[in-house]
Design a protein around this motif. Structure first.
Motif, short mmCIF file in Angstrom:
data_model
loop_
_atom_site.label_atom_id
_atom_site.label_comp_id
_atom_site.label_asym_id
_atom_site.label_seq_id
_atom_site.Cartn_x
_atom_site.Cartn_y
_atom_site.Cartn_z
N UNK A 112 0.70 -1.26 0.14
CA UNK A 112 -0.13 -0.12 -0.06
C UNK A 112 0.95 1.09 -0.08
N UNK A 113 1.93 1.27 0.88
CA UNK A 113 2.82 2.32 0.87
C UNK A 113 3.59 2.59 -0.34
N UNK A 114 3.99 1.84 -1.16
CA UNK A 114 4.72 1.53 -2.07
C UNK A 114 3.76 2.29 -3.36
N UNK A 115 2.63 1.74 -3.37
CA UNK A 115 1.35 2.34 -4.21
C UNK A 115 1.34 3.81 -4.18
N UNK A 116 1.14 4.06 -2.80
CA UNK A 116 1.07 5.70 -2.51
C UNK A 116 2.29 6.46 -3.06
N UNK A 117 3.45 5.74 -2.89
CA UNK A 117 4.66 6.60 -3.14
C UNK A 117 4.67 6.62 -4.65
N UNK A 118 4.37 5.44 -5.60
CA UNK A 118 4.34 5.30 -6.85
C UNK A 118 3.33 6.55 -7.47
N UNK A 119 2.04 6.45 -6.88
CA UNK A 119 1.27 7.36 -7.29
C UNK A 119 1.73 8.97 -7.20
N UNK A 120 2.34 9.17 -6.20
CA UNK A 120 3.01 10.60 -5.75
C UNK A 120 4.06 10.66 -7.00
N UNK A 121 4.65 9.61 -7.00
CA UNK A 121 5.82 9.88 -8.15
C UNK A 121 5.27 10.26 -9.46
N UNK A 122 4.22 9.41 -9.77
CA UNK A 122 3.58 9.73 -11.06
C UNK A 122 2.95 11.14 -11.32
N UNK A 123 2.43 11.59 -10.23
CA UNK A 123 1.79 12.90 -10.11
C UNK A 123 2.93 13.98 -9.97
N UNK A 124 4.08 13.73 -9.25
CA UNK A 124 5.05 14.82 -9.55
C UNK A 124 5.55 14.76 -10.83
N UNK A 125 5.90 13.50 -11.62
CA UNK A 125 6.46 13.43 -13.00
C UNK A 125 5.33 14.08 -13.81
N UNK A 126 4.02 14.01 -13.80
CA UNK A 126 3.32 14.71 -14.61
C UNK A 126 3.17 16.42 -14.47
N UNK A 127 3.47 16.74 -13.13
CA UNK A 127 3.38 18.09 -12.79
C UNK A 127 4.63 18.83 -13.39
N UNK A 128 5.95 17.77 -13.44
CA UNK A 128 7.19 18.44 -14.01
C UNK A 128 7.22 18.61 -15.56
N UNK A 129 6.56 17.72 -15.91
CA UNK A 129 6.17 17.90 -17.52
C UNK A 129 5.37 18.89 -17.95
N UNK A 130 4.42 19.42 -17.27
CA UNK A 130 3.58 20.31 -17.31
C UNK A 130 4.32 21.59 -17.12
N UNK A 131 5.00 21.67 -15.98
CA UNK A 131 5.86 22.84 -15.73
C UNK A 131 6.78 23.14 -16.81
N UNK A 132 7.55 22.13 -17.60
CA UNK A 132 8.58 22.24 -18.43
C UNK A 132 7.90 22.61 -19.65
N UNK A 133 6.73 22.05 -20.02
CA UNK A 133 6.06 23.01 -21.14
C UNK A 133 5.88 24.22 -20.97
N UNK A 134 5.11 24.62 -19.65
CA UNK A 134 4.77 26.14 -19.31
C UNK A 134 6.16 26.89 -19.40
N UNK A 135 7.43 26.31 -19.11
CA UNK A 135 8.41 27.13 -19.16
C UNK A 135 8.83 27.18 -20.45
N UNK A 136 8.98 26.37 -21.38
CA UNK A 136 9.27 26.33 -22.86
C UNK A 136 8.32 27.51 -23.56
N UNK A 137 7.14 27.47 -23.35
CA UNK A 137 6.18 28.42 -23.54
C UNK A 137 6.54 30.03 -23.25
N UNK A 138 6.82 30.05 -21.86
CA UNK A 138 7.36 31.47 -21.41
C UNK A 138 8.62 31.58 -22.09
N UNK A 139 9.72 30.81 -22.16
CA UNK A 139 10.90 31.07 -23.02
C UNK A 139 10.48 31.82 -24.51
N UNK A 140 9.55 30.98 -24.92
CA UNK A 140 9.19 31.34 -26.37
C UNK A 140 8.46 32.73 -26.42
N UNK A 141 7.81 33.06 -25.50
CA UNK A 141 7.05 34.42 -25.20
C UNK A 141 8.25 35.82 -25.09
#
Length: 152
Positions: A112-141
């Motif tokens: 259960x703890x491993x599943x929670x950590x994996x879910x948190x890791x997946x969420x953080x990875x998605x958030x990181x990808x989203x922030x990288x795209x946003x940063x790339x857009x800000x660089x373009x602007x």
């Protein structure tokens, strides 16, 4: 003339190991009583051969009863050892079942703890990808804005 030698002198005496006596003290006493008793009694009181036969049968019967009693006691000890062994194995099985249950519970909690950590890791990875795209857009602007300012 032929000499007649006493055969007793030619017999070898068996050498017995220390503490090796095939007869119990009671059996030795019985044997001595069989040998000495007829000599000690007067001729008129001596038992007939049937009485001696009864005595030897009684001895055989007594030995049989002793052997049966010994066998019963040996069987009793064997059953007691077996019972103790079974109890020990049963206790060990119960202990291992409890340990197994505890290990399964620990595995469940850790999974259960491993599943929670994996879910948190997946969420953080998605958030990181989203922030990288946003940063790339800000660089373009920023790059477009800088290019526009350089033209003016």
């Amino acid at each position: 003339m032929m000499s007649v030698e006493n055969p007793v002198h030619h017999m070898q005496n068996p050498v017995l190991e220390e503490n090796h006596n095939p007869l119990t003290p009671n059996e030795i006493h019985e044997l001595f009583s069989l040998v000495l008793e007829p000599q000690q009694q007067p001729s008129s009181n001596r038992s007939s051969s049937s009485s001696e036969t009864n005595r030897s049968i009684y001895t055989v019967e007594e030995r049989k009863h002793r052997r049966m009693a010994s066998n019963r006691e040996s069987a009793r000890r064997s059953r007691r050892r077996k019972k103790t062994h079974v109890e020990n194995i049963t206790n060990e099985v119960n202990r291992l079942k409890i340990e197994n249950r505890e290990l399964k519970n620990m595995l469940c909690v850790l999974s259960h703890d491993c599943h929670l950590v994996q879910s948190g890791s997946d969420r953080l990875l998605s958030e990181s990808i989203y922030l990288q795209h946003k940063l790339a857009g800000l660089h373009q602007i920023l790059a477009y804005s800088t290019a526009q300012q350089l033209q003016y």
